[in-house]
Design an enzyme around this catalytic site. Structure first.
Site, short mmCIF file in Angstrom:
data_model
loop_
_atom_site.label_atom_id
_atom_site.label_comp_id
_atom_site.label_asym_id
_atom_site.label_seq_id
_atom_site.Cartn_x
_atom_site.Cartn_y
_atom_site.Cartn_z
N CYS A 72 0.57 -1.34 0.14
CA CYS A 72 -0.50 -0.40 0.07
C CYS A 72 0.59 1.34 0.08
O CYS A 72 1.64 1.44 0.76
CB CYS A 72 -0.85 0.17 0.98
SG CYS A 72 -1.80 1.95 1.59
N ASN A 74 0.25 4.55 0.13
CA ASN A 74 0.05 5.55 1.18
C ASN A 74 0.19 5.25 2.10
O ASN A 74 0.70 5.82 3.13
CB ASN A 74 -1.94 5.83 1.15
CG ASN A 74 -2.38 6.87 -0.02
OD1 ASN A 74 -1.37 7.36 -0.33
ND2 ASN A 74 -3.21 6.11 -1.32
N ASN A 163 1.22 -5.09 -6.46
CA ASN A 163 -0.14 -6.13 -6.01
C ASN A 163 -1.12 -6.16 -7.34
O ASN A 163 -0.40 -4.99 -7.28
CB ASN A 163 -0.67 -5.68 -5.20
CG ASN A 163 -1.05 -4.17 -5.16
OD1 ASN A 163 -0.30 -3.25 -5.54
ND2 ASN A 163 -2.18 -3.55 -3.52
N HIS A 165 -3.61 -4.23 -10.50
CA HIS A 165 -4.03 -3.71 -10.90
C HIS A 165 -4.63 -3.82 -12.60
O HIS A 165 -4.10 -3.93 -13.08
CB HIS A 165 -3.07 -2.31 -10.67
CG HIS A 165 -2.88 -1.97 -9.22
ND1 HIS A 165 -3.82 -1.18 -8.23
CD2 HIS A 165 -2.13 -2.41 -8.55
CE1 HIS A 165 -2.96 -1.33 -7.28
NE2 HIS A 165 -2.45 -1.60 -7.56
N ARG A 216 -9.25 -4.04 -3.95
CA ARG A 216 -10.27 -5.51 -3.94
C ARG A 216 -10.30 -5.72 -2.22
O ARG A 216 -9.32 -5.13 -1.30
CB ARG A 216 -9.33 -6.23 -4.34
CG ARG A 216 -7.97 -6.99 -3.48
CD ARG A 216 -6.73 -8.10 -3.85
NE ARG A 216 -5.53 -7.70 -3.65
CZ ARG A 216 -4.67 -8.51 -4.33
NH1 ARG A 216 -5.01 -9.47 -4.88
NH2 ARG A 216 -3.85 -8.28 -3.94
N CYS A 224 -5.56 5.57 -3.47
CA CYS A 224 -4.80 4.43 -3.74
C CYS A 224 -3.29 4.65 -4.10
O CYS A 224 -2.72 4.50 -5.01
CB CYS A 224 -5.43 3.32 -4.46
SG CYS A 224 -4.22 1.86 -4.28
#
Length: 285
Positions: A72, A74, A163, A165, A216, A224
């Site tokens: 992540c 952020n 991850n 996208h 998700r 994001c």
């Protein structure tokens, strides 16, 4: 359990310092409890800060539904702010790992000893190979690939930033686009064997993008970081913005600045804010 609520561009998580040896019996269940916006603290998920094995620190991240997440953008900026503000590190450059991936952080604002406002993160190289994202296709890459979702054909460009996208470019700003209506159909489409995050983006000019995101395991969030990186990579791959320039992405929760050379061997860099909201203690976790 003592916690800190933090947010980066409105992407909010509950942070818990586990560098002192604190152990949570059921981390996934704890994530669900603290994330509940009616009966818990309220957040997009739970992030545990631990001592690193491959890096200075480790970020262990859970979505609001208790599922693990690899990365992540952020969240990692907020971890950087936490460890610097709490004096868990003295340096303005350090590393944070998440599920084996190591990210290099540079504190970009504030005098030595001041609290962090912004951080610049080396988010690593974008993954474009279809089988590594992963997506179910016979092609090597997924660029403007037609995909039928809920009866409508969309053109998607897929990128992994640790991850998965799927980026969809719109012909107008996504302010009125039905992200919550179509988001679940993208997330659970059979094309994405591990589900996917989906970005709905509008390119305003060669250095400006407007974006909304369906994550998700969480739903629509205000921002994001990995999704913003993926969107800029996708925009460069499709010739919509300029490689090597600082691209500003306007999200519901604020702005992020992304840089990528356009070379698959080079890292994507993300700069953005990190803010402490409040600290507290919660029982029953």
């Amino acid at each position: 359990m003592i916690f800190t609520k933090m947010q980066g561009c409105g992407n909010d998580y509950v942070y818990v310092d586990c560098t002192n040896g604190l152990q949570i019996k059921d981390e996934a269940l704890a994530a669900q409890k603290v994330s509940d916006r009616h009966f818990g603290i309220g957040s997009d998920g739970l992030i545990l800060i631990k001592k690193g094995h491959l890096a200075d620190f480790e970020m262990v991240m859970y979505n609001a539904d208790g599922s693990r997440s690899q990365m992540c953008g952020n969240g990692i900026r907020c971890v950087a702010k936490y460890v610097y503000d709490k004096k868990l590190t003295n340096g303005r450059e350090f590393t944070i790992e998440s599920m084996g991936a190591v990210k290099h952080i540079t504190i970009t604002s504030g005098e030595p000893g001041d609290k962090v406002c912004y951080a610049r993160v080396d988010m690593g190289k974008p993954i474009l190979q279809a089988e590594k994202i992963p997506v179910l296709t016979t092609g090597s890459k997924v660029i403007m690939h037609p995909l039928n979702v809920a009866g409508t054909e969309y053109k998607i460009t897929c990128v992994s930033m640790g991850n998965p996208h799927a980026v969809v470019f719109l012909d107008k700003k996504p302010a009125e686009f039905d992200v919550c209506g179509i988001g679940p159909s993208f997330e659970h489409n059979e094309f994405f064997p591990e589900r996917t995050n989906t970005e709905f983006a509008y390119v305003a000019d060669r250095r400006t993008i407007f974006m909304r995101v369906w994550e998700r395991g969480t739903g629509e969030t205000l921002a994001c970081g990995t999704g913003t990186c993926a969107t800029v990579v996708a925009a460069i791959l499709n010739g919509l913005v300029d490689a090597g320039e600082k691209i500003t992405v306007h999200l519901l929760g604020g702005d992020l600045e992304i840089e990528w050379s356009g070379n698959e061997a080079d890292s994507v860099f993300m700069t953005g804010p990190a803010t402490t909201v409040f600290e507290g203690e919660i029982e029953g976790v």
